[in-house]
Design a protein around this motif. Structure first.
Motif, PDB file in Angstrom:
ATOM      1  N   ARG A   1     -20.463 -24.264 -21.642  1.00 11.38           N
ATOM      2  CA  ARG A   1     -19.422 -24.627 -20.692  1.00 11.38           C
ATOM      3  C   ARG A   1     -18.103 -23.973 -21.065  1.00 11.38           C
ATOM      4  O   ARG A   1     -17.752 -23.865 -22.234  1.00 11.38           O
ATOM      5  CB  ARG A   1     -19.242 -26.146 -20.691  1.00 11.38           C
TER       6      ARG A   1
ATOM      7  N   HIS B   1     -24.154 -36.241  -9.318  1.00 10.72           N
ATOM      8  CA  HIS B   1     -24.263 -34.828  -9.687  1.00 10.72           C
ATOM      9  C   HIS B   1     -22.917 -34.130  -9.541  1.00 10.72           C
ATOM     10  O   HIS B   1     -22.543 -33.296 -10.375  1.00 10.72           O
ATOM     11  CB  HIS B   1     -25.302 -34.148  -8.796  1.00 10.72           C
TER      12      HIS B   1
ATOM     13  N   TRP C   1     -20.670 -22.143  -9.667  1.00 11.06           N
ATOM     14  CA  TRP C   1     -20.854 -23.504 -10.124  1.00 11.06           C
ATOM     15  C   TRP C   1     -22.362 -23.715 -10.166  1.00 11.06           C
ATOM     16  O   TRP C   1     -22.987 -24.128  -9.211  1.00 11.06           O
ATOM     17  CB  TRP C   1     -20.180 -24.460  -9.150  1.00 11.06           C
ATOM     18  N   ASP C   2     -22.970 -23.421 -11.314  1.00 14.03           N
ATOM     19  CA  ASP C   2     -24.423 -23.342 -11.394  1.00 14.03           C
ATOM     20  C   ASP C   2     -25.085 -24.662 -11.052  1.00 14.03           C
ATOM     21  O   ASP C   2     -24.519 -25.724 -11.165  1.00 14.03           O
ATOM     22  CB  ASP C   2     -24.839 -22.908 -12.812  1.00 14.03           C
ATOM     23  N   ASP C   3     -26.326 -24.547 -10.632  1.00 19.32           N
ATOM     24  CA  ASP C   3     -27.208 -25.655 -10.254  1.00 19.32           C
ATOM     25  C   ASP C   3     -26.849 -26.264  -8.905  1.00 19.32           C
ATOM     26  O   ASP C   3     -27.546 -27.153  -8.429  1.00 19.32           O
ATOM     27  CB  ASP C   3     -27.220 -26.781 -11.303  1.00 19.32           C
ATOM     28  N   THR C   4     -25.769 -25.852  -8.259  1.00 22.99           N
ATOM     29  CA  THR C   4     -25.424 -26.429  -6.965  1.00 22.99           C
ATOM     30  C   THR C   4     -25.298 -25.370  -5.884  1.00 22.99           C
ATOM     31  O   THR C   4     -25.363 -25.687  -4.704  1.00 22.99           O
ATOM     32  CB  THR C   4     -24.087 -27.182  -7.026  1.00 22.99           C
TER      33      THR C   4
ATOM     34  N   ARG D   1     -20.740 -35.072 -12.538  1.00 26.60           N
ATOM     35  CA  ARG D   1     -21.241 -34.447 -13.760  1.00 26.60           C
ATOM     36  C   ARG D   1     -20.915 -32.955 -13.798  1.00 26.60           C
ATOM     37  O   ARG D   1     -20.433 -32.440 -14.807  1.00 26.60           O
ATOM     38  CB  ARG D   1     -22.742 -34.670 -13.863  1.00 26.60           C
ATOM     39  N   ARG D   2     -21.150 -32.255 -12.692  1.00 27.44           N
ATOM     40  CA  ARG D   2     -20.895 -30.819 -12.681  1.00 27.44           C
ATOM     41  C   ARG D   2     -19.406 -30.503 -12.674  1.00 27.44           C
ATOM     42  O   ARG D   2     -18.961 -29.540 -13.294  1.00 27.44           O
ATOM     43  CB  ARG D   2     -21.567 -30.182 -11.451  1.00 27.44           C
TER      44      ARG D   2
END
Length: 305
Positions: A179, A225, A188-191, A228-229
């Motif tokens: 991070r 989520h 913005w990874d994973d989203t 958290r992100r």
């Protein structure tokens, strides 16, 4: 590591900021390791020239939105006291900052760094911006305390702490991009959502009631989520970021306009002047009226519209 500039980081910072550090240790007594404290005046930003040092910067005061570019595109993030950045040797970094900040910097000469870059660390360090690291923070605070002592010249001790700091950071580089890393085109990874789009949304709606559910819905992820992100990327919670941006916008309006305090509070999302005053005082240590008076008394204060 070859063909680096002969410029030391201390000189590069002084040239960029047009100011000397408020604290600097005796580099000769520390074998070339430099520790500096800097207070940035009200500047839009600065350009740090390529230099010959491995730089570890520690944000000590002033929660600000910062845009940074290191041999690549601009990336925006929020930097708060306690966060750390790393600048490898030979990197030019451009900064844009939305207000006054204070930071300290540890400058490790390339000769010492080369002695640590053994086969245990096959990767090269890269630019990392505004990340949390408890161990690195402890090392930095030890070095700062040593630099602030009038007769501190315990070279073996500071050298050991500096080695531990660099080796710890290099281990993080070896393990991958954690991070706080800035890289070209980073998302913005994973989203699938770009962080800058979310921050633009917040900045454009500071005067509106923003909720976690509403912001999460806007970017099509769950509330949990989203929280958290957001924290993982910026280092702060959405509520904390929103508060900081509202206060920074209020400060800009107090400086640059003659708008009544009650209207400023409403414009940045506070339902009453008393709530605005309470939060502003908690964030800055002064009331809105005191802040405006101090800015008016400053010799270089801008004219209000």
């Amino acid at each position: 590591m070859g063909n680096l500039s002969r410029l030391r980081a201390s000189d590069a910072f002084s040239q960029a900021l047009r100011a000397a550090p408020v604290l600097a240790n005796d580099e000769l007594a520390w074998g070339g390791i430099a520790v500096c404290d800097w207070d940035l005046p009200w500047v839009n930003g600065f350009d740090l020239e390529e230099n010959n040092d491995f730089i570890v910067a520690y944000h000590s005061a002033g929660s600000r939105t910062v845009r940074a570019a290191c041999n690549g595109p601009w990336t925006e993030s929020v930097s708060v006291p306690g966060l750390i950045s790393v600048i490898p040797p030979g990197r030019r970094v451009n900064y844009q900052i939305d207000g006054q900040v204070s930071f300290c910097s540890i400058h490790v000469p390339s000769t010492l760094l080369e002695g640590l870059l053994t086969s245990a660390f096959p990767v090269q360090p890269y630019f990392r911006f505004a990340f949390e690291d408890v161990f690195a923070r402890s090392c930095i605070e030890i070095l700062l305390n040593q630099a602030r002592r009038a007769h501190a010249d315990n070279f073996p001790y500071v050298h050991a702490v500096t080695r531990a700091l660099v080796l710890h950071l290099m281990e993080a580089f070896r393990q991958g991009r954690p991070r706080g890393t800035i890289d070209a085109g980073e998302k913005w990874d994973d989203t699938g959502v770009k962080l800058d789009a979310m921050l633009d949304l917040i900045d454009s709606r500071l005067g509106e009631p923003l909720t976690l559910d509403g912001m999460a819905k806007h970017v099509a992820v769950s509330r949990a989520h989203f929280v958290r992100r957001f924290r993982a990327v910026t280092g702060v919670s959405p509520h904390r970021y929103l508060t900081m941006r509202r206060i920074e916008k209020a400060k800009q309006l107090l400086r640059d306009t003659s708008m009544p305090l009650s209207q400023i509070g409403l414009n940045v999302g506070f339902g009453s002047q008393s709530h605005f005053t309470q939060v502003f005082h908690g964030e800055t240590g002064s009331t809105p009226s005191q802040y405006r008076a101090l800015r008016e008394a400053a010799p270089d204060a801008p004219k209000r519209l």
